[in-house]
Design a protein around this motif. Sequence first.
Motif, PDB file in Angstrom:
ATOM      1  N   ILE A   1       2.090 -28.378  12.568  1.00 46.88           N
ATOM      2  CA  ILE A   1       2.626 -29.347  13.511  1.00 46.88           C
ATOM      3  C   ILE A   1       1.463 -29.875  14.341  1.00 46.88           C
ATOM      4  O   ILE A   1       0.801 -29.116  15.047  1.00 46.88           O
ATOM      5  CB  ILE A   1       3.680 -28.695  14.425  1.00 46.88           C
ATOM      6  N   PRO A   2       1.176 -31.184  14.282  1.00 50.18           N
ATOM      7  CA  PRO A   2      -0.028 -31.703  14.938  1.00 50.18           C
ATOM      8  C   PRO A   2       0.129 -31.810  16.442  1.00 50.18           C
ATOM      9  O   PRO A   2       1.241 -31.985  16.963  1.00 50.18           O
ATOM     10  CB  PRO A   2      -0.204 -33.077  14.300  1.00 50.18           C
TER      11      PRO A   2
ATOM     12  N   ASN B   1      11.161 -33.840  25.145  1.00 53.91           N
ATOM     13  CA  ASN B   1      10.585 -32.608  24.619  1.00 53.91           C
ATOM     14  C   ASN B   1      10.005 -31.746  25.733  1.00 53.91           C
ATOM     15  O   ASN B   1      10.150 -30.517  25.732  1.00 53.91           O
ATOM     16  CB  ASN B   1       9.506 -32.928  23.585  1.00 53.91           C
ATOM     17  N   ALA B   2       9.335 -32.398  26.687  1.00 55.85           N
ATOM     18  CA  ALA B   2       8.753 -31.648  27.799  1.00 55.85           C
ATOM     19  C   ALA B   2       9.841 -30.971  28.631  1.00 55.85           C
ATOM     20  O   ALA B   2       9.690 -29.824  29.063  1.00 55.85           O
ATOM     21  CB  ALA B   2       7.913 -32.571  28.668  1.00 55.85           C
ATOM     22  N   ALA B   3      10.948 -31.668  28.870  1.00 57.70           N
ATOM     23  CA  ALA B   3      12.050 -31.085  29.637  1.00 57.70           C
ATOM     24  C   ALA B   3      12.624 -29.871  28.912  1.00 57.70           C
ATOM     25  O   ALA B   3      13.002 -28.866  29.549  1.00 57.70           O
ATOM     26  CB  ALA B   3      13.135 -32.133  29.881  1.00 57.70           C
ATOM     27  N   HIS B   4      12.671 -29.951  27.599  1.00 55.72           N
ATOM     28  CA  HIS B   4      13.149 -28.811  26.806  1.00 55.72           C
ATOM     29  C   HIS B   4      12.219 -27.618  26.985  1.00 55.72           C
ATOM     30  O   HIS B   4      12.678 -26.483  27.206  1.00 55.72           O
ATOM     31  CB  HIS B   4      13.228 -29.216  25.335  1.00 55.72           C
TER      32      HIS B   4
ATOM     33  N   LEU C   1       7.790 -34.786  16.910  1.00 54.83           N
ATOM     34  CA  LEU C   1       8.442 -33.489  16.750  1.00 54.83           C
ATOM     35  C   LEU C   1       9.919 -33.669  16.404  1.00 54.83           C
ATOM     36  O   LEU C   1      10.638 -34.401  17.084  1.00 54.83           O
ATOM     37  CB  LEU C   1       8.331 -32.663  18.030  1.00 54.83           C
ATOM     38  N   THR C   2      10.344 -32.990  15.371  1.00 50.07           N
ATOM     39  CA  THR C   2      11.775 -32.906  15.113  1.00 50.07           C
ATOM     40  C   THR C   2      12.373 -31.841  16.028  1.00 50.07           C
ATOM     41  O   THR C   2      11.645 -31.056  16.653  1.00 50.07           O
ATOM     42  CB  THR C   2      12.054 -32.528  13.664  1.00 50.07           C
ATOM     43  N   GLU C   3      13.688 -31.797  16.123  1.00 48.41           N
ATOM     44  CA  GLU C   3      14.307 -30.753  16.934  1.00 48.41           C
ATOM     45  C   GLU C   3      13.995 -29.381  16.349  1.00 48.41           C
ATOM     46  O   GLU C   3      13.848 -28.395  17.089  1.00 48.41           O
ATOM     47  CB  GLU C   3      15.815 -30.979  17.026  1.00 48.41           C
TER      48      GLU C   3
ATOM     49  N   ARG D   1      10.486 -28.479  17.519  1.00 47.47           N
ATOM     50  CA  ARG D   1      10.510 -28.108  18.928  1.00 47.47           C
ATOM     51  C   ARG D   1      11.072 -26.702  19.119  1.00 47.47           C
ATOM     52  O   ARG D   1      10.510 -25.886  19.863  1.00 47.47           O
ATOM     53  CB  ARG D   1      11.348 -29.135  19.685  1.00 47.47           C
ATOM     54  N   SER D   2      12.147 -26.405  18.430  1.00 46.81           N
ATOM     55  CA  SER D   2      12.744 -25.068  18.520  1.00 46.81           C
ATOM     56  C   SER D   2      11.808 -24.010  17.950  1.00 46.81           C
ATOM     57  O   SER D   2      11.713 -22.896  18.495  1.00 46.81           O
ATOM     58  CB  SER D   2      14.084 -25.036  17.778  1.00 46.81           C
ATOM     59  N   HIS D   3      11.113 -24.363  16.876  1.00 44.86           N
ATOM     60  CA  HIS D   3      10.165 -23.420  16.268  1.00 44.86           C
ATOM     61  C   HIS D   3       9.050 -23.078  17.257  1.00 44.86           C
ATOM     62  O   HIS D   3       8.683 -21.903  17.417  1.00 44.86           O
ATOM     63  CB  HIS D   3       9.583 -24.032  14.999  1.00 44.86           C
ATOM     64  N   ILE D   4       8.512 -24.083  17.945  1.00 41.12           N
ATOM     65  CA  ILE D   4       7.439 -23.844  18.912  1.00 41.12           C
ATOM     66  C   ILE D   4       7.925 -22.926  20.025  1.00 41.12           C
ATOM     67  O   ILE D   4       7.249 -21.959  20.404  1.00 41.12           O
ATOM     68  CB  ILE D   4       6.929 -25.186  19.476  1.00 41.12           C
ATOM     69  N   VAL D   5       9.110 -23.188  20.532  1.00 43.53           N
ATOM     70  CA  VAL D   5       9.664 -22.353  21.597  1.00 43.53           C
ATOM     71  C   VAL D   5       9.880 -20.923  21.102  1.00 43.53           C
ATOM     72  O   VAL D   5       9.512 -19.949  21.781  1.00 43.53           O
ATOM     73  CB  VAL D   5      10.980 -22.957  22.115  1.00 43.53           C
TER      74      VAL D   5
END
Length: 377
Positions: free
Chosen positions: A2-3, A271-274, A361-363, A366-370
Amino acid sequence: MIPLFKVAMSEEAPDRVAEVLRCGQLEHGPRVEEFEAALSERLGNPLVTAVNCGTSGLHLALSLVAGQYGGSGGAHEDTGEVLATPLTFEGTNWPILAHGMRIRWVDVDPETLNMDLDDLERKISPSTKAIMVVHWLGYPVDLDRLRGIVDRAERRLGFRPPVIEDCAQAWGATYRGLPLGNHGNTCVYSFQAIKLLTCGGGGLVVLPEEELHRRAVLRRWFGIDRAADRVHGDYDVPEWGFRFPMNDTAAAVGLANLDIVDPLLARHRENAAHYDKELAGVPGVELTERADDREPSFWAYPLKVEDRDAFTRKLAERGIMTSLISRRNDEHTCVAPYRSELPGLDRIQDRIIYVPVGWWLTEEDRSHIVDVIRSGW
């Protein structure tokens, strides 16, 4: 992987560039003026000047507000100093050196990663030629507080130190509901390839006064008035300048991308708010400040983490790119004479890391990063 960054390009950009190429006027044509008009409308300030890159814009801004390039009194003249932050890309600070001025480093606020305004106020002196602030990652500096500091300096010193805002990463950011470029300072945006609004290469100088704007338009192209009669050589250059104009192909790309940038910016903020919600309180992670009076652009997402090396290895193993973006500028050999104690930056320099937050970023991404961060390292 993920870039961390990705180029945003409108599908209309190739056709707009082709139109420029077919017309044969690649520079000093109508597209730059059209782009400037569109940017003026978007920012709410008509006093804008497009240039070939953000760093050129900072060169131009310094020349306008802090005196002639290289000084005017000879090789031994003390041309003064510019107060600047070391937590930025080198393109912010090297124009100061190019103008023959000294850098005086101002500490970093660990909560915002922007300039420590308390340290700034302590360091303003009779030698101060300008103050260069950076809205790091697109998080706006507290501009009202900064104005108060400059007001007090003016009363104390008898002159007002000019402020230049480096908005390179801050397209779309607002302070007190207004886009950056409307708070009484000279501002410089970058439209470099991986910026949210890109021309492939380009920049914009936003001025607070008509006279500064008039000079900027002339000085971006050698100080020559393009409306003058140059056919017969009947023109004068009262104030010399640079070769910094944006070309029409870059402006065409920018015009196309201006049509798509708003939903991209919205996605960065979403994304930042997430992340703000899901990473709050995670052991080993500290978030940066979020003030209600400003709306960041989130060019990247900052974290302060324990054991940064282990953190970056873990994310790399799980297919997530991270970066330090740039080295703290005060550690470079070329600025060794200006080194000073910066305890705020020292406390966080080994903890700062940046993770992807962009529109691509796909959802699931984003979930993977978190999930990876919450799982520990």
